[in-house]
Design a protein around this motif. Structure first.
Motif, mmCIF file in Angstrom:
data_model
loop_
_atom_site.group_PDB
_atom_site.id
_atom_site.type_symbol
_atom_site.label_atom_id
_atom_site.label_comp_id
_atom_site.label_asym_id
_atom_site.label_seq_id
_atom_site.Cartn_x
_atom_site.Cartn_y
_atom_site.Cartn_z
ATOM 1 N N ARG A 1 0.820 -1.199 0.000
ATOM 2 C CA ARG A 1 0.000 0.000 0.000
ATOM 3 C C ARG A 1 0.864 1.263 0.000
ATOM 4 O O ARG A 1 0.438 2.320 -0.473
ATOM 5 C CB ARG A 1 -0.914 0.007 1.222
ATOM 6 N N TYR A 2 2.071 1.141 0.558
ATOM 7 C CA TYR A 2 3.011 2.267 0.598
ATOM 8 C C TYR A 2 4.359 1.771 0.069
ATOM 9 O O TYR A 2 5.261 1.432 0.837
ATOM 10 C CB TYR A 2 3.140 2.813 2.019
ATOM 11 N N PRO A 3 4.498 1.675 -1.258
ATOM 12 C CA PRO A 3 5.696 1.056 -1.849
ATOM 13 C C PRO A 3 6.988 1.836 -1.618
ATOM 14 O O PRO A 3 8.074 1.296 -1.830
ATOM 15 C CB PRO A 3 5.337 1.004 -3.344
ATOM 16 N N GLU A 4 6.895 3.108 -1.199
ATOM 17 C CA GLU A 4 8.118 3.902 -1.020
ATOM 18 C C GLU A 4 8.768 3.677 0.336
ATOM 19 O O GLU A 4 9.838 4.206 0.613
ATOM 20 C CB GLU A 4 7.796 5.400 -1.190
ATOM 21 N N TYR B 1 13.652 6.461 9.449
ATOM 22 C CA TYR B 1 14.349 5.194 9.179
ATOM 23 C C TYR B 1 13.479 4.264 8.338
ATOM 24 O O TYR B 1 13.973 3.613 7.405
ATOM 25 C CB TYR B 1 14.725 4.516 10.491
ATOM 26 N N TRP B 2 12.198 4.189 8.640
ATOM 27 C CA TRP B 2 11.297 3.288 7.912
ATOM 28 C C TRP B 2 10.781 3.914 6.623
ATOM 29 O O TRP B 2 9.952 3.305 5.933
ATOM 30 C CB TRP B 2 10.123 2.880 8.790
ATOM 31 N N GLY B 3 11.255 5.111 6.284
ATOM 32 C CA GLY B 3 10.902 5.735 5.013
ATOM 33 C C GLY B 3 9.491 6.263 4.964
ATOM 34 O O GLY B 3 8.861 6.244 3.898
ATOM 35 N N ILE B 4 8.986 6.750 6.075
ATOM 36 C CA ILE B 4 7.606 7.251 6.156
ATOM 37 C C ILE B 4 7.651 8.762 6.295
ATOM 38 O O ILE B 4 8.387 9.297 7.126
ATOM 39 C CB ILE B 4 6.868 6.607 7.344
#
Length: 494
Positions: free
Chosen positions: A41-44, A113-116
């Motif tokens: 759902r959040y590929p980035e 860190y988790w790219g959010i």
């Protein structure tokens, strides 16, 4: 093992993603099983990228995780498991909420860190983040001020700096930084004593028994008290001139609030002196004496000079400034009540032959002293309805005063606690920088001198915040420390 409930996910073409694609992650000892239809759902994000590269070699995956077990096909992350539970809410609910007890700045590092992106953080949690960022900015400003002082110390030893600049810097620290040296601390104490002495002399000078009569029979201050007053004014004048001379921005100095108070404290003395010796030839003696008395009243402004030497008065000022809304509500409540009850009191007492309420404006005084529960008794109602109106008025006054008091007190506690935490955090940050500077001293001789300078500065900065007893620590934004480290590295290379 802890996990959210499974949900199915459909892509834009309407075809369901395979539920068989899943990965196992171990976050600080807590294992989670995550499915591909949820992570995509959040590929980035990092987890989605890890899912798409799960077939790569362990070396290729080392940049995405801390460790990888090929047999268990489990990814290990040395991260906070409590913060990760909040991170997972994004994949299932579309937004993130910080749980109570998690540091907002640390949580932002976890999100990075988790790219959010920060935009996924809910609005209620973003307000808490903004408050912490504001506090860290204030800590960084305090540390930057101390580092600027250190740079001034380094520049004092530079041959390119002129003697006048070195004298100006020395004079500025002597007058504005009581923590920088013993002499500066002595000057601050002497200034504080002169403020108290001049205030006492102003009060004692009004006692009739201590006054003397002049040639025209008027009572004036005792010559001894006038001499003490003159000595205090001379000290205040010299102090103001020296501080003005050492200031780098004269215009900013003149229009500063505390400096305006300092000017108002010494200006009446010289104006009175001019009016007494030169004004008698141009105006009547009575007018001169009235002007002198009016200017003498302005001497009460010097009591506000204590705010420069008292952190408690400064904290009280900040608390009142943050409580302007509550104070405005208090004044509005009281204004409405005063107008209402004074009008009712005048109407109810108008029929009494010996009424004391001759007009509504004259009744304002009665309403003020009644609603504030002072009750001087100089004006009081004489009819039954008027007394009932008085009873209701002071009950409403008690309620109107009591309602905003708690928020005002709460604001003062918040401001006071915040000041203590900020001062302690700034002290800890300076101590940490001193430790880092000592570690770098082995690599560069210039850093060794810098370490000694930072260490000595941390000593007088610690004395400045010695009133704070809290051991809490807030991490600095990092900009000031990074800039300082780069400056030391540049000096070392040169």
């Amino acid at each position: 093992m802890w996990e959210f409930p499974r949900t199915r996910y459909a892509d834009c073409n309407g075809s369901e993603a395979s539920e068989e694609t899943e990965i196992s992650v171990n976050i600080g000892g807590v294992k989670h099983t995550l499915y591909g239809d949820v992570l995509n759902r959040y590929p980035e994000t990092r987890l989605a990228e890890l899912l798409n590269r799960v077939s790569d070699s362990a070396e290729d995956l080392s940049g995405l995780c801390d460790d990888y077990d090929d047999l268990k096909r489990e990814f290990y992350f040395d991260r906070d498991p409590k913060a990760f539970k909040c991170i997972l809410e994004l994949y299932y609910y579309g937004e993130i909420h910080m749980k109570r007890g998690i540091c907002p700045m640390c949580f932002m590092k976890e999100m990075d860190y988790w790219g959010i992106d920060e935009d996924y953080l809910d609005e209620c949690c973003r307000c808490s983040l903004n408050e912490v960022e504001t506090e860290l900015a204030e800590i960084a400003e305090k540390v930057k001020t101390i580092l600027d002082d250190l740079e001034d110390d380094d520049d004092d030893d530079d041959a390119r700096v002129s003697r006048s600049q070195r004298c100006q810097t020395f004079l500025w620290k002597l007058m504005e930084k009581p923590e920088s040296s013993v002499a500066a601390r002595v000057i601050a104490v002497v200034s504080f004593v002169f403020i108290l002495l001049s205030s006492v002399v102003m009060c004692v000078g009004t006692i009739p028994e201590l006054q003397v009569q002049d040639d025209e029979g008027h009572l004036t201050e005792h010559p001894t008290l006038e001499a003490i007053e003159t000595a205090c004014i001379i000290w205040f004048t010299v102090e103001y001139v020296l501080r003005l001379a050492s200031s780098s921005s004269k215009l900013h100095f003149v229009f500063s609030f505390l400096n305006i108070i300092d000017f108002l404290a010494i200006m009446p003395f010289y104006v009175v002196l001019i009016l007494t010796h030169l004004g008698t030839a141009m105006m009547e003696l009575a007018n001169v004496q009235q002007a002198v008395q009016a200017l003498r009243i302005m001497r009460i402004a010097r009591i506000f000079k204590l705010a420069r030497h008292s952190s408690g008065l400064q904290t009280l000022t900040f608390a009142l400034k943050s409580s302007l809304k509550e104070l405005g509500l208090l004044l509005m409540y009281m204004s409405v009540g005063i107008f209402l009850f004074s009008a009712l009191g005048y109407t109810m007492e108008q029929s009494h032959p010996e009424t004391m309420f001759t007009s509504i404006p004259q009744s304002f005084w009665w309403a003020i002293i009644t609603m504030t529960t002072v009750g001087y008794g100089d004006i009081y109602p004489k009819t039954t309805l008027g007394r009932c109106n008085a009873a209701v008025s002071f009950l409403c006054g008690v309620i109107a005063i009591a309602l905003p008091i708690h928020p005002i007190i709460n604001n003062f506690v918040i401001v006071y606690s915040k000041q203590r935490v900020l001062e302690t955090a700034a002290k800890h940050e300076i101590e940490l920088m001193a430790l880092r500077a000592r570690e770098e001293a082995q690599e560069c001789p210039e850093a060794e001198r810098r370490a000694a300078s930072v260490d000595s500065s941390s000593m007088w900065d610690s004395a400045a915040v010695s009133a704070s007893q809290s051991d809490s620590f807030i991490p600095l934004l990092g900009e000031t420390a990074t800039v300082s480290k780069n400056q030391r590295a540049q000096k070392c290379n040169n």
